[in-house]
Design an enzyme around this catalytic site. Structure first.
Site, PDB file in Angstrom:
ATOM      1  N   ASP A  47       0.942  -1.188   0.028  1.00 40.74           N
ATOM      2  CA  ASP A  47      -0.098   0.149   0.070  1.00 40.74           C
ATOM      3  C   ASP A  47       0.911   1.271  -0.046  1.00 40.74           C
ATOM      4  OD1 ASP A  47      -2.844   1.108   0.723  1.00 40.74           O
ATOM      5  OD2 ASP A  47      -1.489   2.418   2.111  1.00 40.74           O
ATOM      6  N   TYR A  52       2.913  10.024  -0.504  1.00 35.83           N
ATOM      7  CA  TYR A  52       4.164   8.983   0.258  1.00 35.83           C
ATOM      8  C   TYR A  52       5.414   9.241  -0.201  1.00 35.83           C
ATOM      9  CZ  TYR A  52       0.145   6.274   2.456  1.00 35.83           C
ATOM     10  OH  TYR A  52      -0.958   6.229   3.155  1.00 35.83           O
ATOM     11  N   LYS A  77      -2.681   6.072  -4.337  1.00 35.94           N
ATOM     12  CA  LYS A  77      -3.866   6.936  -3.885  1.00 35.94           C
ATOM     13  C   LYS A  77      -3.630   8.262  -4.579  1.00 35.94           C
ATOM     14  CE  LYS A  77      -3.942   4.777   0.607  1.00 35.94           C
ATOM     15  NZ  LYS A  77      -2.417   4.273   0.606  1.00 35.94           N
ATOM     16  N   HIS A 108      -7.555   9.716  -2.015  1.00 36.06           N
ATOM     17  CA  HIS A 108      -6.890   9.575  -0.818  1.00 36.06           C
ATOM     18  C   HIS A 108      -7.672  10.222   0.216  1.00 36.06           C
ATOM     19  CE1 HIS A 108      -2.717   9.127   1.078  1.00 36.06           C
ATOM     20  NE2 HIS A 108      -3.630   8.953   2.079  1.00 36.06           N
ATOM     21  N   LEU A 189      -2.562   0.552  15.267  1.00 37.77           N
ATOM     22  CA  LEU A 189      -1.699   0.544  16.445  1.00 37.77           C
ATOM     23  C   LEU A 189      -1.256   2.029  16.827  1.00 37.77           C
ATOM     24  CD1 LEU A 189       0.606  -2.492  15.117  1.00 37.77           C
ATOM     25  CD2 LEU A 189      -1.600  -2.691  16.362  1.00 37.77           C
ATOM     26  N   ILE A 226      -3.054  -3.109   7.158  1.00 35.91           N
ATOM     27  CA  ILE A 226      -1.900  -2.691   6.264  1.00 35.91           C
ATOM     28  C   ILE A 226      -0.982  -2.124   7.252  1.00 35.91           C
ATOM     29  CG2 ILE A 226      -2.900  -2.334   3.905  1.00 35.91           C
ATOM     30  CD1 ILE A 226      -3.520   0.455   4.766  1.00 35.91           C
ATOM     31  N   SER A 229       5.994  -1.433   9.048  1.00 35.62           N
ATOM     32  CA  SER A 229       7.282  -1.639  10.067  1.00 35.62           C
ATOM     33  C   SER A 229       8.474  -1.740   8.861  1.00 35.62           C
ATOM     34  CB  SER A 229       7.051  -2.860  10.589  1.00 35.62           C
ATOM     35  OG  SER A 229       8.407  -2.876  11.660  1.00 35.62           O
ATOM     36  N   ASN A 238       3.550  -9.516  12.297  1.00 35.37           N
ATOM     37  CA  ASN A 238       2.199  -9.101  11.841  1.00 35.37           C
ATOM     38  C   ASN A 238       1.740 -10.087  10.877  1.00 35.37           C
ATOM     39  OD1 ASN A 238       2.485  -6.601  13.344  1.00 35.37           O
ATOM     40  ND2 ASN A 238       3.281  -5.480  11.417  1.00 35.37           N
TER      41      ASN A 238
END
Length: 257
Positions: A47, A52, A77, A108, A189, A226, A229, A238
């Site tokens: 993703d 980004y 996105k 987005h 998280l 998604i 890390s 995960n």
């Protein structure tokens, strides 16, 4: 691991792995190395997003992985600031990623008032031109989605939203299910108190970590995860959420957090 990851069908022949690798705030060399590692340990859903700033690194990691393009599900996105420049934006993403198409393209965030529908119409044109296999939105509510459906007859296949136990909203999930829209949850998280004693107790019962319990809880609600890390051990951890299940009582307890 890759063949063990369940999928959600978005459209005929378009299967979204329910555990993906998020890349928000991972840039430069770290984006390349993290994505390579994620692909090596078994992730087949990456993703990213135009904003980004890491599409080129992800594309290079995909090429260097030796995997077939068709084996990896790629999401990117469109920033709301690029409403009106849909074709230019997706073409730039494809060039950066080094691919002919993305598997899922999302708006987005809802563009400014009045621009959401024209953007969605342009999205449909780009899909029909073969630049994206499926289309969705991010951070949309049911009312905004219904406008798109009403005016075009086309329903977004995914809605990617922030999700965590403290944000749990059964009504929203029901609204998405009624429209046959897959929900993806991000920042689960980041937005969770990982020292919450209820979560700690459930994790101990399964010899798992609290982050694993939160991610597993999302999957029980049919929410695609998604997590991101840069550490291989955490990436493997995960993925390992597929190896245990929570009880109905535990799910209800997390819902109440």
């Amino acid at each position: 691991m890759a063949h063990e990851i369940p999928t959600a069908e978005l459209a005929p022949g378009v299967a979204l792995p329910v555990v993906g690798f998020g890349t928000w705030q991972i840039t430069g060399t770290s984006a390349y190395e993290s994505t390579r590692t994620a692909l090596d340990v078994g992730y087949r859903h990456i993703d990213t997003a135009t904003m980004y700033g890491n599409e080129a690194e992800i594309g290079r990691a995909l090429r260097d992985s030796g995997l077939d393009r068709s084996d990896v599900f790629i999401t990117t996105k469109l920033p709301p600031s690029q409403a009106g420049r849909e074709r230019q934006t997706i073409e730039a993403s494809l060039k950066a990623l080094g691919v002919d198409y993305v598997d899922l393209w999302l708006i987005h965030w809802p563009p400014s008032r009045g621009k959401s529908l024209p953007t969605w119409v342009s999205f449909l044109e780009q899909r029909d031109a073969g630049r994206a296999r499926s289309l969705g939105v991010s951070n949309y509510d049911a009312q905004l989605i219904d406008e798109l459906i009403r005016e075009t007859g086309e329903t977004p296949v995914v809605n990617q939203v922030s999700w965590s136990p403290s944000e749990h909203d059964p009504k929203f999930l029901d609204e998405m299910r009624e429209r046959r829209i897959v929900v993806e949850g991000y920042s689960s998280l980041k937005n969770t108190r990982l020292d919450d004693p209820r979560l700690v107790a459930i994790a101990a019962a399964h010899d798992a970590t609290v982050p694993q319990v939160v991610l597993r809880w999302q999957l029980h609600h049919d929410i695609v995860i998604i997590p991101k890390s840069t550490r291989e051990s955490r990436m493997r951890e995960n993925l390992a959420v597929l190896g245990f299940e929570l009880t109905a009582d535990e799910i209800a307890a997390i819902d109440a957090v």
